[in-house]
Design a protein around this motif. Structure first.
Motif, PDB file in Angstrom:
ATOM      1  N   SER A  65       0.837  -1.199   0.000  1.00  0.00           N
ATOM      2  CA  SER A  65       0.000   0.000   0.000  1.00  0.00           C
ATOM      3  C   SER A  65       0.868   1.243   0.000  1.00  0.00           C
ATOM      4  O   SER A  65       1.956   1.247   0.570  1.00  0.00           O
ATOM      5  N   LEU A  66       0.361   2.299  -0.612  1.00  0.00           N
ATOM      6  CA  LEU A  66       0.972   3.622  -0.536  1.00  0.00           C
ATOM      7  C   LEU A  66       0.075   4.501   0.323  1.00  0.00           C
ATOM      8  O   LEU A  66      -1.152   4.436   0.204  1.00  0.00           O
ATOM      9  N   ARG A  67       0.682   5.312   1.189  1.00  0.00           N
ATOM     10  CA  ARG A  67      -0.097   6.137   2.111  1.00  0.00           C
ATOM     11  C   ARG A  67       0.413   7.577   2.081  1.00  0.00           C
ATOM     12  O   ARG A  67       1.607   7.825   2.065  1.00  0.00           O
ATOM     13  N   LEU A  68      -0.533   8.512   2.081  1.00  0.00           N
ATOM     14  CA  LEU A  68      -0.243   9.940   2.188  1.00  0.00           C
ATOM     15  C   LEU A  68      -0.877  10.422   3.489  1.00  0.00           C
ATOM     16  O   LEU A  68      -2.074  10.215   3.713  1.00  0.00           O
ATOM     17  N   THR A  69      -0.075  11.048   4.343  1.00  0.00           N
ATOM     18  CA  THR A  69      -0.553  11.538   5.622  1.00  0.00           C
ATOM     19  C   THR A  69      -0.152  12.993   5.789  1.00  0.00           C
ATOM     20  O   THR A  69       1.000  13.351   5.538  1.00  0.00           O
ATOM     21  N   ALA A  70      -1.097  13.823   6.210  1.00  0.00           N
ATOM     22  CA  ALA A  70      -0.824  15.232   6.515  1.00  0.00           C
ATOM     23  C   ALA A  70      -1.202  15.464   7.975  1.00  0.00           C
ATOM     24  O   ALA A  70      -2.231  14.984   8.447  1.00  0.00           O
ATOM     25  N   PHE A  71      -0.355  16.206   8.682  1.00  0.00           N
ATOM     26  CA  PHE A  71      -0.511  16.441  10.114  1.00  0.00           C
ATOM     27  C   PHE A  71      -0.320  17.923  10.373  1.00  0.00           C
ATOM     28  O   PHE A  71       0.523  18.554   9.753  1.00  0.00           O
ATOM     29  N   GLY A  72      -1.097  18.477  11.278  1.00  0.00           N
ATOM     30  CA  GLY A  72      -0.913  19.878  11.610  1.00  0.00           C
ATOM     31  C   GLY A  72      -1.331  20.215  13.024  1.00  0.00           C
ATOM     32  O   GLY A  72      -2.132  19.516  13.636  1.00  0.00           O
ATOM     33  N   ILE A  73      -0.760  21.289  13.533  1.00  0.00           N
ATOM     34  CA  ILE A  73      -1.089  21.818  14.856  1.00  0.00           C
ATOM     35  C   ILE A  73      -1.397  23.292  14.690  1.00  0.00           C
ATOM     36  O   ILE A  73      -0.684  24.002  13.979  1.00  0.00           O
ATOM     37  N   GLN A  74      -2.455  23.744  15.338  1.00  0.00           N
ATOM     38  CA  GLN A  74      -2.826  25.154  15.290  1.00  0.00           C
ATOM     39  C   GLN A  74      -3.033  25.657  16.708  1.00  0.00           C
ATOM     40  O   GLN A  74      -3.616  24.975  17.540  1.00  0.00           O
ATOM     41  N   GLY A  75      -2.558  26.862  16.957  1.00  0.00           N
ATOM     42  CA  GLY A  75      -2.673  27.475  18.269  1.00  0.00           C
ATOM     43  C   GLY A  75      -1.435  28.301  18.578  1.00  0.00           C
ATOM     44  O   GLY A  75      -0.377  28.092  17.995  1.00  0.00           O
ATOM     45  N   SER A  76      -1.573  29.215  19.481  1.00  0.00           N
ATOM     46  CA  SER A  76      -0.424  30.045  19.853  1.00  0.00           C
ATOM     47  C   SER A  76       0.567  29.219  20.678  1.00  0.00           C
ATOM     48  O   SER A  76       0.212  28.181  21.227  1.00  0.00           O
ATOM     49  N   PRO A  77       1.808  29.663  20.797  1.00  0.00           N
ATOM     50  CA  PRO A  77       2.830  28.900  21.520  1.00  0.00           C
ATOM     51  C   PRO A  77       2.504  28.634  22.991  1.00  0.00           C
ATOM     52  O   PRO A  77       3.071  27.729  23.576  1.00  0.00           O
ATOM     53  N   SER A  78       1.609  29.378  23.586  1.00  0.00           N
ATOM     54  CA  SER A  78       1.279  29.162  25.000  1.00  0.00           C
ATOM     55  C   SER A  78       0.113  28.191  25.193  1.00  0.00           C
ATOM     56  O   SER A  78      -0.325  27.983  26.316  1.00  0.00           O
TER      57      SER A  78
END
Length: 75
Positions: free
Chosen positions: A42-55
């Motif tokens: 299988s081939l897999r594409l994964t996208a990951f993200g984080i949102q928010g201020s540093p605190s």
């Protein structure tokens, strides 16, 4: 969320994951898609993200976003 066999041909899967902290409005998300080329590969594409201020809970993490493409071999 996980949706296996998207096109009803047994070859494509989609998935998504979200964690939300309503107190500080930070969030972590992941979206993934897989193409089962053969029953053993299988081939897999994964996208990951984080949102928010540093605190915030999630925004304080060093890794903000990434995209990964990889193969999976089943024995």
């Amino acid at each position: 969320l996980q949706w296996n066999d998207v096109l009803r041909d047994g070859r494509y899967d989609l998935g998504a994951f979200v964690r939300l902290n309503p107190h500080d409005r930070s969030r972590l998300w992941l979206v993934s898609g897989a193409w089962h080329v053969t029953p053993a590969f299988s081939l897999r594409l994964t996208a990951f993200g984080i949102q928010g201020s540093p605190s915030t809970e999630y925004g304080g993490r060093a890794l903000r976003r990434y995209v990964w493409i990889g193969g999976e071999m089943f024995f």
